[in-house]
Design an enzyme around this catalytic site. Structure first.
Site, mmCIF file in Angstrom:
data_model
loop_
_atom_site.group_PDB
_atom_site.id
_atom_site.type_symbol
_atom_site.label_atom_id
_atom_site.label_comp_id
_atom_site.label_asym_id
_atom_site.label_seq_id
_atom_site.Cartn_x
_atom_site.Cartn_y
_atom_site.Cartn_z
ATOM 1 N N SER A 186 -84.604 -29.677 87.308
ATOM 2 C CA SER A 186 -85.032 -28.437 88.118
ATOM 3 C C SER A 186 -83.621 -27.849 88.922
ATOM 4 O O SER A 186 -83.728 -26.541 89.268
ATOM 5 C CB SER A 186 -86.079 -29.012 88.868
ATOM 6 O OG SER A 186 -85.574 -29.899 89.944
ATOM 7 N N HIS A 214 -91.078 -28.602 85.307
ATOM 8 C CA HIS A 214 -90.516 -27.583 85.197
ATOM 9 C C HIS A 214 -90.248 -26.943 83.800
ATOM 10 O O HIS A 214 -89.438 -25.758 83.600
ATOM 11 C CB HIS A 214 -88.921 -27.687 86.043
ATOM 12 C CG HIS A 214 -88.988 -27.990 87.375
ATOM 13 N ND1 HIS A 214 -89.134 -26.696 88.245
ATOM 14 C CD2 HIS A 214 -89.098 -29.088 88.030
ATOM 15 C CE1 HIS A 214 -89.189 -27.345 89.347
ATOM 16 N NE2 HIS A 214 -89.282 -28.611 89.507
ATOM 17 N N LYS A 244 -96.401 -24.939 89.536
ATOM 18 C CA LYS A 244 -95.171 -24.027 89.389
ATOM 19 C C LYS A 244 -95.413 -23.008 88.628
ATOM 20 O O LYS A 244 -96.317 -22.113 88.912
ATOM 21 C CB LYS A 244 -94.280 -25.034 88.879
ATOM 22 C CG LYS A 244 -93.567 -26.029 89.835
ATOM 23 C CD LYS A 244 -92.622 -26.920 89.368
ATOM 24 C CE LYS A 244 -92.109 -27.943 90.494
ATOM 25 N NZ LYS A 244 -93.181 -28.763 91.081
#
Length: 396
Positions: A186, A214, A244
């Site tokens: 990330s 991610h 996310k």
């Protein structure tokens, strides 16, 4: 009387963090977390969100979330193993398994909870875990909680991984050995070398665990890093978040049915914490449906990511070795990094400084995340502000 020892500890250490440029100020956002945000009355182009596909403010998710509140209430009412498993949770887990290409899946309250839960449910003091040196803090804490021997290997260094896998498995000290890695890292935006990791895992019979927090929504046409490499049948644990790219909150582990059955009876956050709310579960399922139906948001995110990368690189910024839309501007010195972020903020761009302990000392950076919701006009304005501040501080 409050403890004087505690007061002295806090005062000394808080001041020490401030002196080193390591103290993080929290900036409350007034309203929604979209491509532009308002902080302290100032409108800013938002380049710090993990809302990769812009789904956190998507009207389609809002509508189904409202419907879920009306039909199922605002909370699940109990832990999953008593009567907190609603029909909505089952539908979400079925959808995740379909999305990730696995037999089954289990949902947790957060991505951090996933790593605390799943690693320690399978690994113990008689085992060893080979962990990439740049793995996320939640992986590190999950490994520690398991009490397994933690053997770090150099970041994405397959020679080092092979050597340490050989030593661990041939030593005869451990019942089981796991290799664990982020799918997408990330802070740097690089991708794990999963094909090589799988090859080593098969050679030494390692359990494979990929934290794709991610990567889900960002690679593999949205299905993640494992799908990107076509390795769905080779990875034992696919872990991801719903907070996310999915735009809501929560986490999950996907894998074989027996693994998920085991986690449901042995992973402590699942057993001892109230489950995700009906609105969150339903909105998450809707988001996954959207990703499975169309790549429009995925394609737009990548287009915007490539556009910002090219603009910053042309100006002379060090954007590292990112292979994804995550775009770090590596400054180095922590105090300069904090100052750089502050000046961006003053000029109209919200891009948060990332310093130790999130990244190694001396590698302070501003992490940029262009999303599918940004317009080219927003990105052009951001690039101009970067140029102004970069020249002013002597970064470029």
């Amino acid at each position: 009387m409050p403890s004087e020892t505690l007061d002295q500890f806090l005062q000394h250490n808080l001041q020490d963090l401030k002196d080193q440029g390591l103290y993080n100020e929290i900036d409350p956002v007034d309203g929604a977390n979209g491509p532009e945000i308002t902080i302290n009355g100032q409108k800013l182009i938002n380049l710090s969100s993990n809302n990769y596909l812009g789904l956190a403010t998507d009207d389609r998710l809002k509508e189904v979330a409202k419907d879920a509140v009306n039909s199922h209430g605002v909370g699940a009412g109990a832990v999953r193993t008593i009567n907190g498993t609603l029909d909505l949770h089952v539908k979400l887990e079925e959808k995740i398994a379909e999305f990730k290409g696995t037999e089954a899946a289990i949902a947790y309250q957060s991505g951090f909870n996933c790593n605390m839960a799943a690693i320690s449910a399978v690994m113990d003091k008689n085992d060893a875990i080979l962990s990439d040196a740049l793995n996320h803090a939640s992986i590190i804490d999950g490994c520690r909680l398991s009490k397994a021997k933690i053997i770090p290997f150099e970041h994405s260094n397959m020679d080092d991984l092979r050597q340490k896998a050989k030593e661990a498995t041939e030593s005869g000290q451990y019942n089981k050995v796991m290799v664990i890695t982020d799918g997408v890292f990330s802070m740097d935006g690089d991708i794990a070398k999963l094909p090589e990791i799988v090859e080593i895992a098969e050679e030494f019979d390692l359990i494979t665990y990929v934290d794709d927090a991610h990567g889900s929504g960002v690679l593999g046409k949205g299905a993640g890093t494992v799908k990107h490499f076509g390795l769905q049948d080779k990875i034992d644990f696919q872990m991801g978040t719903l907070s996310k790219a999915i735009g809501v909150v929560g986490g999950y582990v996907a894998g074989k049915q027996e693994l998920i059955d085991w986690l449901k009876v042995r992973s402590r956050p699942f057993l001892f914490s109230t489950s995700l709310s009906p609105a969150d579960v339903t909105a998450s399922r809707k988001a996954i449906d959207l990703l499975m139906e169309s790549t429009d948001l995925y394609d737009q995110m990548w287009e915007n990511g490539n556009y910002l990368k090219a603009g910053l690189k042309e100006l002379g910024f060090d954007i590292g070795q990112s292979e994804t839309p995550i775009t770090p501007c590596i400054i180095g010195d922590e105090k300069t990094t904090q100052q750089f972020s502050k000046r961006l903020n003053e000029e109209g761009v919200y891009a948060k400084a990332i310093v130790f302990p999130t990244v190694p000392r001396g590698t302070g950076r501003v992490r940029n995340m262009p999303t599918a919701a940004h317009t080219k006009d927003m990105l052009d304005k951001a690039i101009k502000i970067y140029e102004k501040v970069g020249k002013e501080l002597g970064v470029i």
